[in-house]
Design a protein around this motif. Structure first.
Motif, PDB file in Angstrom:
ATOM      1  N   LEU A  64     -13.496   2.076   6.765  1.00 45.92           N
ATOM      2  CA  LEU A  64     -14.226   2.089   5.508  1.00 45.92           C
ATOM      3  C   LEU A  64     -13.667   3.143   4.558  1.00 45.92           C
ATOM      4  O   LEU A  64     -13.442   2.873   3.368  1.00 45.92           O
ATOM      5  N   THR A  65     -13.429   4.347   5.063  1.00 47.44           N
ATOM      6  CA  THR A  65     -12.909   5.418   4.209  1.00 47.44           C
ATOM      7  C   THR A  65     -11.463   5.152   3.789  1.00 47.44           C
ATOM      8  O   THR A  65     -11.060   5.525   2.687  1.00 47.44           O
ATOM      9  N   ARG A  96     -10.253   2.150   3.182  1.00 49.34           N
ATOM     10  CA  ARG A  96     -10.348   1.145   2.126  1.00 49.34           C
ATOM     11  C   ARG A  96     -10.797   1.759   0.806  1.00 49.34           C
ATOM     12  O   ARG A  96     -10.419   1.277  -0.272  1.00 49.34           O
ATOM     13  N   LYS A  97     -11.591   2.818   0.881  1.00 54.58           N
ATOM     14  CA  LYS A  97     -12.061   3.498  -0.329  1.00 54.58           C
ATOM     15  C   LYS A  97     -11.091   4.571  -0.812  1.00 54.58           C
ATOM     16  O   LYS A  97     -11.379   5.253  -1.799  1.00 54.58           O
ATOM     17  N   GLN A 150     -10.594   7.344   0.517  1.00 54.32           N
ATOM     18  CA  GLN A 150     -11.167   8.673   0.763  1.00 54.32           C
ATOM     19  C   GLN A 150     -10.420   9.289   1.947  1.00 54.32           C
ATOM     20  O   GLN A 150     -10.901   9.314   3.074  1.00 54.32           O
ATOM     21  N   SER A 172     -11.376  10.057   5.851  1.00 53.97           N
ATOM     22  CA  SER A 172     -10.641   9.244   6.821  1.00 53.97           C
ATOM     23  C   SER A 172      -9.885  10.119   7.804  1.00 53.97           C
ATOM     24  O   SER A 172      -9.849   9.851   9.012  1.00 53.97           O
TER      25      SER A 172
END
Length: 688
Positions: A286-287, A289-290, A292, A296
C-alpha cells in the motif's frame, strides 16, 4: 575430423563436439540473418501455427476449478478458524509477554547473543508502530508452516520409501519451485476467493518443497551401519523409519524447517497482493503504491527483522545443541509475565508506540531532497545503463544506436565492419587452435547486433539444442528444444524472449560482479568478513522488500527491475565462487607452489579450474533466483512473461496466468538443466 593437412610440420585442428555444435548454430544464425527479411516465417513464428493454448488451459482448468470450488471454499472456511485463533492469540497477547517469550527462546537456543537479537528486533517492531500488522503476518506464518512441514515430511518419506515415484516427485518439486509465485496465486484466487486464506495456502504450497527435499536428502544420508543395526534388532519397517532413520536425519531435516519458515514468510508477503489482510505485506504494498517510501521502508524493515529472527533461531535447530542455564529462561518468562500484568494495569497498548514516524517522514524528505539535488546524476546513470547496456541487448545495436543516444546512426557499413572485426578475431583464435571460442565470438557478435528480444526462433531452438548436446548429449538437447518449442506454439514467444533478455542481462551482471567479489573473498579473509554479513542479510530479505530501495531513487522502470534482480540473485554467485576457490585440495596447492607458481597463477590455473563445477552450481542458483525475482519485478514496470502473469492475477485469468507461468518455468528449467549438465561434465573431467 581434421581441418588441417596431414603434413607433420602443420598443427592439426580437431573439431570437438562443442566446435561442431557452435558451427551448426552459426550456420543457422547466418541463414536467418541473410534470408529473414525475405522469409518472414524464418524469424517470426506464423500466427496461423499458434495454438490457442491459453484458451484451452483456461477452459479446462476453469471447469476443473469450478468442480473443486465448493470443496475449496469449505476448506477455506475451515482454515479460517485456526488463522483467526492464531491472529487473536498473537494480537491479544500483551506485547511484553510476546517479546519475553521470544527472548527466552533466543536464550534457550543461542544464549545471550540470540536473546538480544530477539529482544532488540521485536523492540524495533513495537516502536515502529507496526506491532498489530506484524502479529497478523506471524499468524499467517504460524498456520501455514505446520501445513508445509507436514506436507513436505510426507512427500519426502514417500519419495524415499517408493523409489519408483522418486523421479516423479523430484519433477513435481522442480515445477513447484520454478513456477512463478504469482502464477499459482491466480487459480488459488479463483478457488478460495479474495482474502488471507489464499496467502496461507500459497505459503504452504511454496514452502513445502524445501522441507521435502531436505527430508529426502537426510534419509538418503543415513549411514548403512545405522540401518543394519535397526534390522538386526528386529525392528519393523515402520519402526526403522520413525525410531531410527528419521531421528538420524534430524540435522538435515532441521535445515528443511529453516528453509520452510523463510519460504513461508517470503510468500506471505507476496500473497498480500491479493490477500487484502491487515498485515505487513499489505502495508508494504500500500505504501509503495502511494509512493510513501519512508513508511514503506519502515514496514520493509519489520519484514527483514522477522526474517532475520526466524532464520537465526530456526538455523540453531540444525546445529548441535549447546545447553544454557534453564533458570535464566524461566526468569525471563517470569519477568515478561510481570511486565505484561503491569502494562495491562497501566493500559499501554502497542498502538501507543510510534517512535519512528518522524524517521519515516525524514526518509521521505531526505529521499525527495536527494533526488531533487542529484536527479541529473541519477538519470544519467540510469539512462547510460539503459541506452548503452540494456537497450542494445534487448533490440540490438542496429536499432539501439541512434543520434539521440549514441551521437551517430548505425548503418549497413557499420554492420559489415562489426561482423568483419568479429571474423578477424575469430580467425586469430581458430589459428591458435581455439575453434569453439572463435565461432562463439561470431555468434555473440550476431546476437548483440540483432538483440536478444528479436532473435529468430530457429536460432534460439537450435542454439538451446546445441548447448544441451554439448552439456549432456542428445537427450538433454531434445529436452531443451521440445520445451522451448512448446512456448513457441502458445504465442508467448515474444514475451519469453523479453524475459530471457532481462534475466540474462541480470545473470551476466551477477556473474561478473559476484564472481569478482567471490574471488576477492577467496583470497582475502578481511574481504569475506565484510561480505559475509551483507550476503547473510540479502539472503534473509523477502523478495518484495528489494523493490523499495530501487523505487526510492530510480522510480518505476526496467532499470529498477534490473537492479532489484541483481541485488537478490548475486549472493549465490559470491558464496559458491568463494566456496569453490577455498576448497581446492591441499595436494594440488602444494604441487603448484612447488613448481614455482605465484599467487595469481595458483588462483587461475589451479584453484579456478578445480572450482569450476561449484562455480557453475552458483551460476545455476543465480539463474533460478533471477527468474524468481523477475516476476516480482513486474510490480515496478517490467515487460514479458512476468507482466503477463501479474496482469492475469489482476484479471483472475487462469489460462493466461498458468500458461505464462509455465513458460517462465520452462525457461528456468531449461537453464537449470543446461548449467547442471556443464557442471557435471566438469566434475567428470576432474574425476570428481
Amino acid at each position: 575430423m581434421s581441418l588441417a593437412v596431414d603434413a607433420p610440420t602443420r598443427r592439426r585442428l580437431t573439431l570437438t563436439r562443442g566446435a561442431k555444435a557452435a558451427l551448426v548454430v552459426l550456420f543457422v544464425g547466418v541463414v536467418c540473418r541473410v534470408f529473414g527479411s525475405q522469409l518472414e516465417w524464418l524469424v517470426i513464428w506464423p500466427d496461423a501455427l499458434v495454438l490457442p493454448v491459453t484458451e484451452w488451459v483456461g477452459t479446462i482448468v476453469g471447469w476443473f476449478l469450478g468442480v473443486l470450488k465448493p470443496i475449496a471454499r469449505f476448506l477455506s472456511f475451515l482454515l479460517g478458524f485456526p488463522m483467526q485463533w492464531a491472529s487473536f492469540v498473537l494480537g491479544q497477547t500483551p506485547w511484553p509477554l510476546t517479546i519475553g517469550v521470544v527472548v527466552a527462546l533466543g536464550w534457550y537456543l543461542g544464549g545471550l547473543r540470540m536473546a538480544l537479537l530477539g529482544g532488540l528486533g521485536l523492540g524495533f517492531v513495537l516502536l515502529s508502530g507496526y506491532w498489530a500488522e506484524g502479529m497478523n503476518t506471524l499468524a499467517l506464518v504460524a498456520v501455514s508452516v505446520p501445513l508445509a512441514l507436514l506436507s513436505g515430511l510426507a512427500i519426502g518419506i514417500l519419495a524415499y520409501e517408493k523409489p519408483r515415484v522418486k523421479a516423479a516427485v523430484n519433477v513435481v518439486l522442480d515445477v513447484m519451485q520454478t513456477v512463478p509465485t504469482f502464477a499459482y496465486l491466480t487459480p488459488l484466487l479463483v478457488l478460495f476467493g479474495f482474502g488471507p486464506v489464499v496467502g496461507l495456502i500459497a505459503s504452504a504450497i511454496y514452502a513445502a518443497p524445501p522441507m521435502a527435499r531436505n527430508v529426502l536428502l537426510g534419509l538418503e544420508r543415513v549411514e548403512a551401519e545405522v540401518r543394519e543395526a535397526a534390522v538386526m534388532s528386529g525392528a519393523t519397517r515402520r519402526q526403522q523409519l520413525f525410531l531410527v532413520e528419521l531421528p538420524s536425519a534430524t540435522t538435515q531435516i532441521m535445515v528443511g524447517v529453516n528453509q520452510c519458515l523463510m519460504a513461508a514468510l517470503s510468500m506471505v508477503i507476496i500473497a498480500a497482493v491479493i490477500g487484502g489482510f491487515d498485515d505487513i505485506g499489505w502495508e508494504v504494498l500500500l505504501t509503495m503504491r502511494k509512493a510513501q517510501f519512508g513508511q514503506s521502508f519502515m514496514a520493509g524493515l519489520v519484514v527483514v527483522i522477522f526474517a532475520i529472527i526466524i532464520d537465526r533461531m530456526s538455523a540453531k535447530l540444525a546445529e548441535p545443541r549447546v545447553h544454557h542455564a534453564s533458570g535464566v529462561t524461566r526468569g525471563i518468562l517470569v519477568a515478561a509475565a510481570a511486565a505484561a500484568i503491569a502494562v495491562w494495569f497501566t493500559g499501554w497498548k502497542s498502538a501507543d508506540f510510534r517512535a519512528f514516524d518522524g524517521i519515516a517522514e525524514a526518509i521521505d524528505t531526505g529521499v525527495g531532497t536527494f533526488t531533487a539535488n542529484n536527479g541529473a546524476v541519477l538519470d544519467g546513470f540510469k539512462n547510460g545503463a539503459m541506452f548503452y547496456g540494456l537497450l542494445p541487448l534487448r533490440i540490438g545495436l542496429s536499432d539501439a544506436v541512434l543520434p539521440f543516444t549514441w551521437g551517430f546512426k548505425w548503418t549497413a557499413t557499420l554492420t559489415w565492419l562489426w561482423y568483419g572485426a568479429a571474423a578477424v578475431l575469430a580467425s586469430l583464435l581458430i589459428s591458435r587452435g581455439r575453434v569453439t571460442t572463435g565461432v562463439m565470438l561470431v555468434i555473440f557478435a550476431g546476437m548483440l547486433e540483432v538483440g536478444i528480444a528479436q532473435l529468430a526462433w530457429p536460432f534460439v531452438l537450435i542454439g538451446a539444442g546445441a548447448l544441451g548436446y554439448v552439456a549432456g548429449g542428445a537427450k538433454l538437447a531434445r529436452f531443451a528444444v521440445l520445451l522451448l518449442a512448446s512456448i513457441l506454439v502458445t504465442g508467448l514467444w515474444d514475451r519469453a524472449l523479453l524475459s530471457l533478455y532481462l534475466s540474462g542481462a541480470s545473470v551476466f551482471a551477477c556473474a561478473l560482479i559476484g564472481g569478482a567479489l567471490g574471488l576477492w573473498a577467496g583470497v582475502s579473509k578481511t574481504a569475506w568478513a565484510v561480505l559475509r554479513p551483507i550476503c547473510d542479510l540479502l539472503q534473509t530479505i523477502p523478495l518484495f522488500v528489494f523493490l523499495i530501495p530501487v523505487l526510492m531513487f530510480f522510480q518505476i522502470g526496467e532499470f529498477s527491475a534490473f537492479l532489484a534482480i541483481c541485488m537478490y540473485a548475486i549472493v549465490p554467485m559470491i558464496r559458491y565462487t568463494r566456496h569453490g576457490l577455498i576448497n581446492t585440495p591441499d595436494d594440488l596447492i602444494e604441487a603448484a607452489r612447488a613448481s614455482g607458481a605465484g599467487k595469481w597463477q595458483e588462483m587461475f590455473e589451479v584453484r579456478a579450474p578445480y572450482a569450476a563445477p561449484t562455480i557453475l552450481l552458483g551460476l545455476n542458483q543465480t539463474i533460478l533466483y533471477a527468474f524468481a525475482m523477475l516476476v516480482i519485478a513486474a510490480l515496478i514496470g517490467t515487460t514479458g512473461l512476468g507482466q503477463s502473469i501479474y496482469l492475469a492475477l489482476g484479471q483472475a485469468d487462469v489460462g493466461l496466468g498458468l500458461t505464462a507461468g509455465a513458460a517462465m518455468a520452462i525457461l528456468a528449467l531449461v537453464a537449470d538443466r543446461l548449467v547442471q549438465g556443464f557442471a557435471e561434465e566438469r566434475r567428470q573431467a576432474l574425476g570428481l
